[in-house]
Scaffold this motif. Structure first.
Motif, short mmCIF file in Angstrom:
data_model
loop_
_atom_site.label_atom_id
_atom_site.label_comp_id
_atom_site.label_asym_id
_atom_site.label_seq_id
_atom_site.Cartn_x
_atom_site.Cartn_y
_atom_site.Cartn_z
N ALA A 130 0.84 -1.21 0.00
CA ALA A 130 0.00 0.00 0.00
C ALA A 130 0.87 1.25 0.00
O ALA A 130 0.56 2.24 -0.69
N TRP A 131 1.96 1.22 0.75
CA TRP A 131 2.83 2.40 0.82
C TRP A 131 3.50 2.67 -0.52
O TRP A 131 3.52 3.80 -1.01
N LEU A 132 4.05 1.64 -1.14
CA LEU A 132 4.75 1.83 -2.41
C LEU A 132 3.78 2.23 -3.53
O LEU A 132 4.20 2.82 -4.52
N SER A 133 2.52 1.92 -3.37
CA SER A 133 1.54 2.29 -4.39
C SER A 133 1.41 3.80 -4.55
O SER A 133 1.03 4.29 -5.62
N ILE A 134 1.73 4.56 -3.50
CA ILE A 134 1.60 6.02 -3.60
C ILE A 134 2.75 6.63 -4.41
O ILE A 134 2.67 7.79 -4.81
N PHE A 135 3.80 5.86 -4.68
CA PHE A 135 4.88 6.36 -5.51
C PHE A 135 4.46 6.45 -6.97
O PHE A 135 5.01 7.27 -7.72
N GLY A 136 3.52 5.61 -7.40
CA GLY A 136 3.08 5.60 -8.79
C GLY A 136 2.53 6.94 -9.24
O GLY A 136 2.98 7.51 -10.24
N PRO A 137 1.54 7.50 -8.53
CA PRO A 137 1.02 8.82 -8.93
C PRO A 137 2.08 9.91 -8.85
O PRO A 137 2.16 10.76 -9.75
#
Length: 523
Positions: A130-137
């Motif tokens: 979940a944390w690394l997913s915010i790097f995408g945007p």
């Protein structure tokens, strides 16, 4: 550059994007600012000349984008539900159910012991995803590519290679579990090889079209799976075969808890190395908190639900000899058959098994999409090969592994989940070290320079940390084929603490050497 600078950098990204996608090379002397409008025009012309595979894909409205930066104009995905349902569908599948059963059938734990292990270790696994997913945007880069900024170029390529193997392994394990289900229908009317072909074909059809079609498929594919699992709950409750089991303590139980926990963690955190691949089209100014919790819920909810259900059904093998026989001979397919078909729903139960077997497509799609991106990240030569080709090729490699592995599914699944947990724990340790310790939780990466080697670490500290992590894994692991000096000390059967020691050793190794890398290499 602070957080507000990040949101205001879209013009800079637009100017540099075309240049970086083609003009950046392995030459360390490459400098973005030296490139002019003539080079930009030349790059745009080259970009328009798609290869034959991508031209076909473009005519079919399929995604042709590989690991290049996603520009602000391309960031058109605003759906939090799409981000969450991506993982809801991918985890509400038969493979999750099968893993939950191992707590009872392989590690000899009671129901409540298994449930507590599932809750604790799965939470440890889903938080990094979940944390690394915010790097995408924020960065507009695929997970493997943005990893350059987290621990360096060399280390990123090491993980890209490992990720290829892991994605194929994931696909094979998923296909094996579903092939067992399909093979049980009509007394083995569908042979294992044919069942595997069905799932490979379905996966290729969806992954061919890329990001947006994948999200559309995952947004709704959980519905029939949820209906089947509800039917399993009802029939399990009516069977009277559920038992709580014995709550035994002691060193041997502790070892079994750790080993089962390692497998659960490996499954839950298995999406770590391609987390941002599925949020990369979200707007750069998307709310990070909402994305984090949406994906956390989308991941953790189906994992808890489905694994605990698998555990509950597996307790029936302790009280019913027929169920135990079916599980022993046909593994998870036999267990579902026992619940839904024999002395249960009969023909309709077999129909539900067919529906549930198709759930593996939802689980395999992320693996077979991201494997192409990992392959392209290894070397610029591989980047020239279309994403679609890598996806199709990987599916057939997976098929070649899944068919023979089908006959020893239970052992393969346990060993594979632990191995996944080992390398992902090291990955998480390295990214946490760089982002939180050295970069102080700031998203000030110059992501538009993703092809300029001067913009990110070389990877010496990352590679050293990786090697230290491997040492920790070897010391702490406990597998049938090898037990480390620490792992074998826990109880009569040993206990697996490989991923815990791997994380700790990698953290120490990276942080002990990162300062020297910054001092002498300059980045």
């Amino acid at each position: 550059m602070n957080h507000s600078d990040l949101e205001g950098s879209s013009k800079k990204v637009e100017e540099d994007y075309a240049v970086t996608t083609k003009k950046a090379s392995s030459d360390d002397s490459y400098d973005l600012e030296e490139k002019g409008i003539d080079d930009l025009h030349e790059t745009t012309v080259k970009e328009s000349k798609l290869n034959i595979i991508d031209r076909i894909a473009a005519k079919l409205n399929a995604e042709t984008k590989g690991i290049d930066l996603i520009t602000d104009e391309e960031k058109t995905d605003n759906s939090l539900w799409g981000a969450a349902s991506m993982w809801l569908s991918a985890n509400l599948v038969i493979a999750t159910y099968a893993l939950g059963a191992l707590g009872i059938t392989v590690f000899g734990l009671s129901f409540w012991q298994s449930v507590l292990v599932i809750i604790f270790f799965s939470f440890m696994g889903v938080v990094p995803v979940a944390w690394l997913s915010i790097f995408g945007p924020k960065m507009g880069l695929r997970q493997m590519v943005l990893s350059k900024f987290l621990f360096g170029d060399i280390t990123m390529r090491i993980f890209s290679v490992i990720n290829l193997v892991a994605c194929v392994g994931w696909g094979a394990v998923n296909i094996m579990s579903s092939a067992q289900l399909l093979n049980m229908v009509n007394n083995g009317a569908v042979p294992p090889w044919a069942a595997c072909l069905v799932f490979i074909g379905g996966t290729i059809m969806v992954t061919f079209f890329g990001y947006h079609v994948i999200h559309l498929y995952e947004k709704w594919s959980f519905i029939p799976n949820a209906a089947v699992f509800i039917a399993i709950i009802c029939r399990m409750a009516m069977s009277g075969n559920f038992t709580w089991g014995d709550m035994k303590g002691g060193p041997t139980t502790a070892g079994n808890v750790l080993s089962f926990g390692g497998a659960v963690y490996g499954f839950a955190t298995g999406w770590t190395t391609y987390a941002s691949d599925y949020t990369v089209y979200q707007p750069r100014n998307a709310n990070s908190t909402k994305i984090f919790f949406a994906i956390l819920a989308g991941l953790w909810t189906p994992i808890l639900f489905t694994m605990i259900l698998g555990t509950a059904c597996a307790t029936g093998t302790l009280s019913n000899t027929r169920w135990a026989e079916l599980y022993k001979t046909k593994s998870v397919g036999g267990l579902v058959y026992a619940v839904l078909v024999e002395d249960s729903l009969h023909g309709f139960g077999q129909f539900l098994m067919v529906v549930l077997s198709l759930s593996t497509i939802a689980n395999n799609i992320p693996n077979m999409y991201s494997i192409a991106l990992s392959a392209q990240a290894i070397h610029p030569i591989f980047e020239k090969v279309p994403r679609i080709f890598w996806t199709i090729f990987a599916n057939f490699v997976t098929l070649a592994i899944a068919i023979p592995g089908y006959y020893s599914f239970e052992e393969v699944m346990d060993n594979f989940m632990n191995l996944i947990g080992y390398y992902l724990a090291i990955y998480q340790s390295l990214f946490a070290s760089e982002h939180f310790v050295w970069n102080h939780n700031k998203f000030n990466y110059e992501y538009w320079r993703y092809k300029d080697r001067k913009a990110y670490p070389l990877g010496l500290a990352g590679t050293f940390g990786f090697c230290c992590g491997i040492a920790g894994v070897v010391i702490g692991m406990n597998q049938v084929w090898f037990s480390g000096p620490v792992g074998r000390l826990i109880g009569d059967n040993g206990g697996d603490v490989g991923f815990e020691l791997g994380f700790a050793f990698a953290f120490v190794g990276y942080n002990a050497t990162r300062g020297f890398e910054k001092k002498y290499i300059g980045r």
